[in-house]
Design a protein around this motif. Structure first.
Motif, short mmCIF file in Angstrom:
data_model
loop_
_atom_site.label_atom_id
_atom_site.label_comp_id
_atom_site.label_asym_id
_atom_site.label_seq_id
_atom_site.Cartn_x
_atom_site.Cartn_y
_atom_site.Cartn_z
N ALA A 151 0.84 -1.09 0.03
CA ALA A 151 -0.06 -0.01 -0.01
C ALA A 151 0.79 1.15 -0.11
N ARG A 152 0.43 2.14 -0.69
CA ARG A 152 1.02 3.44 -0.74
C ARG A 152 0.21 4.86 -0.38
N SER A 153 0.79 5.70 -0.04
CA SER A 153 0.09 7.09 0.15
C SER A 153 -0.03 7.55 -1.31
N ASN A 154 -0.93 8.22 -1.66
CA ASN A 154 -1.30 9.04 -2.90
C ASN A 154 -0.28 9.98 -3.33
N ASN A 155 0.60 10.41 -2.26
CA ASN A 155 1.87 11.48 -2.72
C ASN A 155 3.07 10.57 -3.15
N VAL A 156 2.98 9.41 -3.05
CA VAL A 156 4.11 8.43 -3.52
C VAL A 156 3.91 8.41 -4.90
N ASP A 157 4.97 8.89 -5.79
CA ASP A 157 4.99 8.68 -7.15
C ASP A 157 6.20 7.61 -7.64
N TYR A 158 5.95 6.53 -7.83
CA TYR A 158 7.29 5.67 -8.29
C TYR A 158 7.91 6.03 -9.36
N GLY A 159 7.22 6.66 -10.34
CA GLY A 159 7.83 7.09 -11.42
C GLY A 159 7.89 6.17 -12.61
N TYR A 160 7.14 5.32 -12.41
CA TYR A 160 6.56 4.29 -13.29
C TYR A 160 5.33 3.33 -12.83
N ASP A 161 4.92 2.55 -13.91
CA ASP A 161 3.57 1.87 -13.69
C ASP A 161 3.88 0.56 -12.93
N LEU A 162 3.62 0.16 -11.61
CA LEU A 162 3.99 -0.95 -11.04
C LEU A 162 3.15 -2.06 -11.41
N ARG A 163 3.46 -2.93 -12.32
CA ARG A 163 3.00 -3.94 -12.69
C ARG A 163 3.70 -5.39 -12.47
N GLY A 164 4.84 -5.23 -12.20
CA GLY A 164 5.73 -6.54 -11.37
C GLY A 164 7.19 -5.96 -10.99
N SER A 165 7.70 -6.73 -10.16
CA SER A 165 8.85 -6.36 -9.43
C SER A 165 9.81 -7.78 -9.22
N MET A 166 11.00 -8.04 -9.91
CA MET A 166 11.55 -9.19 -9.61
C MET A 166 12.07 -9.40 -7.97
N SER A 167 12.36 -7.91 -7.43
CA SER A 167 12.99 -7.85 -6.17
C SER A 167 11.80 -8.02 -5.25
N LEU A 168 10.68 -8.33 -5.58
CA LEU A 168 9.41 -8.69 -4.62
C LEU A 168 8.81 -7.52 -3.77
N GLY A 169 9.33 -6.39 -4.34
CA GLY A 169 8.71 -4.98 -3.50
C GLY A 169 8.69 -3.73 -4.55
N PRO A 170 8.22 -2.52 -4.24
CA PRO A 170 8.46 -1.72 -5.19
C PRO A 170 9.79 -1.13 -5.58
N LEU A 171 10.25 -0.92 -6.60
CA LEU A 171 11.73 -0.39 -7.01
C LEU A 171 11.80 1.07 -6.59
N ILE A 172 12.58 1.32 -5.71
CA ILE A 172 12.56 2.86 -5.48
C ILE A 172 13.96 3.39 -6.42
N THR A 173 13.57 4.41 -7.39
CA THR A 173 14.61 4.83 -8.23
C THR A 173 14.77 6.16 -8.23
N GLU A 174 15.74 6.63 -9.25
CA GLU A 174 16.09 8.10 -8.95
C GLU A 174 14.75 8.91 -9.50
N ARG A 175 13.69 8.24 -9.97
CA ARG A 175 12.77 9.06 -10.41
C ARG A 175 11.60 9.09 -9.55
N THR A 176 11.38 8.29 -8.41
CA THR A 176 10.69 8.02 -7.35
C THR A 176 10.43 9.30 -6.76
N ARG A 177 9.20 9.89 -6.44
CA ARG A 177 9.42 11.19 -5.73
C ARG A 177 8.26 11.34 -4.70
N LEU A 178 8.01 12.02 -3.74
CA LEU A 178 6.92 12.27 -2.95
C LEU A 178 6.47 13.80 -3.42
N ARG A 179 5.10 13.72 -4.05
CA ARG A 179 4.44 14.99 -4.68
C ARG A 179 4.04 15.96 -3.64
#
Length: 515
Positions: free
Chosen positions: A487-515
């Motif tokens: 679950a995530r707060s709507n102010n979290v923008d991963y920077g991509y559409d989360l359809r899958g992740s081989m790391s078994l969790g959201p990938l936090i990248t250089e594009r991830t931001r808090l709006r």
């Protein structure tokens, strides 16, 4: 004067290294169902707890596009391009220039890559060495070129080299300097660097502002260990967390969706839960007992218990959606009367009790308790020995439990799942052990032949045959496939559409931001 210049230079280098990790943005707070971290050496990160955070710190030669687990979408990471020989046995990777390690450890070079892949291929320094069995040579052609030579073809070399498991690249100098401490004090080249770990509390990461894709928009990530679901949920509802590790449980999902300004993400890969049965030891060395157990499992009931939004019935000993998956297998259907009849034929007219080691991890324990109830109806009693999760992993690999409940996702090609869980080379307690808890080896010929075949239709046929053999021998009983849930707060923008992740969790990248 020379000494002064040396001191000033050293000071400048220290400041530059510190500056590369300076906080330059807000803090992202992530809650994880964990008591503590395990090992942050990516080649030993086997639990979900460790896999999630390792992916924020390290890169592979290639990577899955953020938000995807599609092998067809693998793209450049530390390597900017590559080519292979016509026979598929020799691969050459050309590295990006100027990529920097965290902490002032210098530039990523071919020497680091060769060291990392050899380390990943060594069972003494990696939990994923079996993936590299076909590797013959790994060499640095020059500081920015790596050549890999294979003994035989593999279904997906790029899959082995992705930002996942053994494919992560580590700093040779950091590993050699830090030794055993590297597992709790790692150095990577990814967008976030480990700052500190407070045992049983949190891991704090700082932005790697020298990251080659650009400085992260998030300044820090606070990865907080909150094993209690209730405590973690309360912290999320009170906005003390921005991202919360979720439960693949319909009640939890429905309740969390009612929290204002909240999004619940359910994404691939589906983790396939299997009851692995040791066919070499009593009582499961008798196929009638294994068949009885299989007849006692009610998969639709398991799905209803966990919730249909994020769970689906297991259909084979390979997860659906993997290249090579087939549901044309002789799964034994729910029939408790037939189960009791088989037990009686095997010499257990009054049922039997099996001592089983199991994890205290809440989701896995809850699921196993439902399985326990189903088996009891058919006369099979599971005497659960519940232990801490790390101890569970240790003990099942010591071959101490005749039945192992294991839930896992792997690179989505049937070869890796079949090899790690059902090939003779992977039997636990042997020098080449991986996660074959069943001790089955009946499909080795088909698995090996499929791996080296260059004909995709022949591979599919062999993988399907292997699954049919293993299911017929009841080496394992597939239960359900469970999607990952955060679950995530709507102010979290991963920077991509989360359809899958081989790391078994959201990938936090250089594009991830808090709006």
């Amino acid at each position: 004067m020379k000494a002064l210049r040396t001191a000033l230079l050293a000071s400048a280098m220290t400041l530059a290294a510190a500056g590369a990790m300076a906080q330059s943005g807000p803090t992202l707070r992530v809650g994880m169902a964990a008591q503590d971290l395990g090992r942050l050496d990516p080649h030993f990160a086997v639990s979900t707890i460790d896999r999630v955070v390792v992916a924020w710190m390290f890169n592979g030669l290639v990577r899955f596009a953020p938000g995807s687990i599609d092998p067809a979408g693998i793209e450049p990471d530390l390597a900017e391009r590559w080519e292979s020989s016509p026979d598929g046995r020799t691969w050459t990777f050309h590295l990006r220039r100027g990529v920097q390690w965290q902490g002032g450890f210098g530039e990523v070079t071919a020497d680091d890559v060769v060291f990392s892949l050899r380390k990943a291929a060594n069972p003494q320094s990696s939990a994923f060495s079996a993936d590299f069995r076909a590797f013959d040579a790994i060499e640095a052609v020059d500081p920015y070129t790596v050549r890999i030579t294979l003994k035989e073809n593999v279904p997906s070399l790029l899959g082995i080299l992705t930002n996942y498991s053994g494919g992560f690249i580590v700093s040779r100098r950091a590993v050699e300097q830090r030794g055993a401490d590297f597992a709790r004090n790692p150095i990577g080249s990814g967008p976030f660097a480990l700052d500190r770990v407070t045992p049983n509390q949190s891991a704090e990461l700082a932005a790697h502002t020298g990251y080659f894709r650009g400085a992260p928009q998030i300044g820090r990530v606070s990865y907080r260990f909150i094993p209690s679901d209730a405590s973690r949920d309360l912290a999320f509802q009170n906005r003390e967390l921005d991202i919360n590790y979720g439960r693949a449980d319909q009640t939890w999902i429905n309740r969390t969706r009612q929290v204002p300004n909240t999004t619940v993400d359910a994404f691939e890969p589906g983790e396939l839960a299997i009851l692995n049965l040791d066919v070499t030891k009593p009582p499961f060395n008798d196929i009638r007992v294994r068949q009885a157990l299989a007849h006692a499992i009610n998969r639709p009931e398991l799905v209803r218990f966990r919730g249909q939004d994020v769970n689906r019935e297991g259909q084979s000993l390979v997860p659906r959606g993997y290249l090579g998956f087939t549901n044309d297998v002789p799964l034994l259907q729910y029939d408790p009367n037939r189960a009791r009849q088989l037990l009686a034929e095997a010499g257990y007219p009054n049922g039997l009790t099996v001592r089983v080691i199991h994890t205290q991890l809440p989701e896995m324990l809850a699921m196993m308790q439902v399985v326990q109830q189903q088996l009891r109806r058919a006369g099979i009693t599971l005497d659960l020995q519940v232990v801490e999760h790390a101890t569970f992993h240790q003990q099942i690999r010591q071959d101490l439990s005749p039945l192992v409940y294991y839930s896992a996702a792997r690179f989505p090609v049937a070869d890796i799942y079949l090899t790690q869980f059902f090939h003779g080379r992977s039997i636990v307690g042997t020098p080449t052990a991986v996660t074959n808890f069943s001790h089955c080896n009946q499909a080795d010929q088909q698995i090996d032949a499929a791996r080296v075949s260059t004909n995709i239709e022949e591979q599919r046929r062999l993988w399907a045959e292997a699954q049919r053999i293993l299911v017929q021998n009841v080496c394992g009983v597939p239960l359900i496939e469970t999607l990952l849930v955060f679950a995530r707060s709507n102010n979290v923008d991963y920077g991509y559409d989360l359809r899958g992740s081989m790391s078994l969790g959201p990938l936090i990248t250089e594009r991830t931001r808090l709006r």
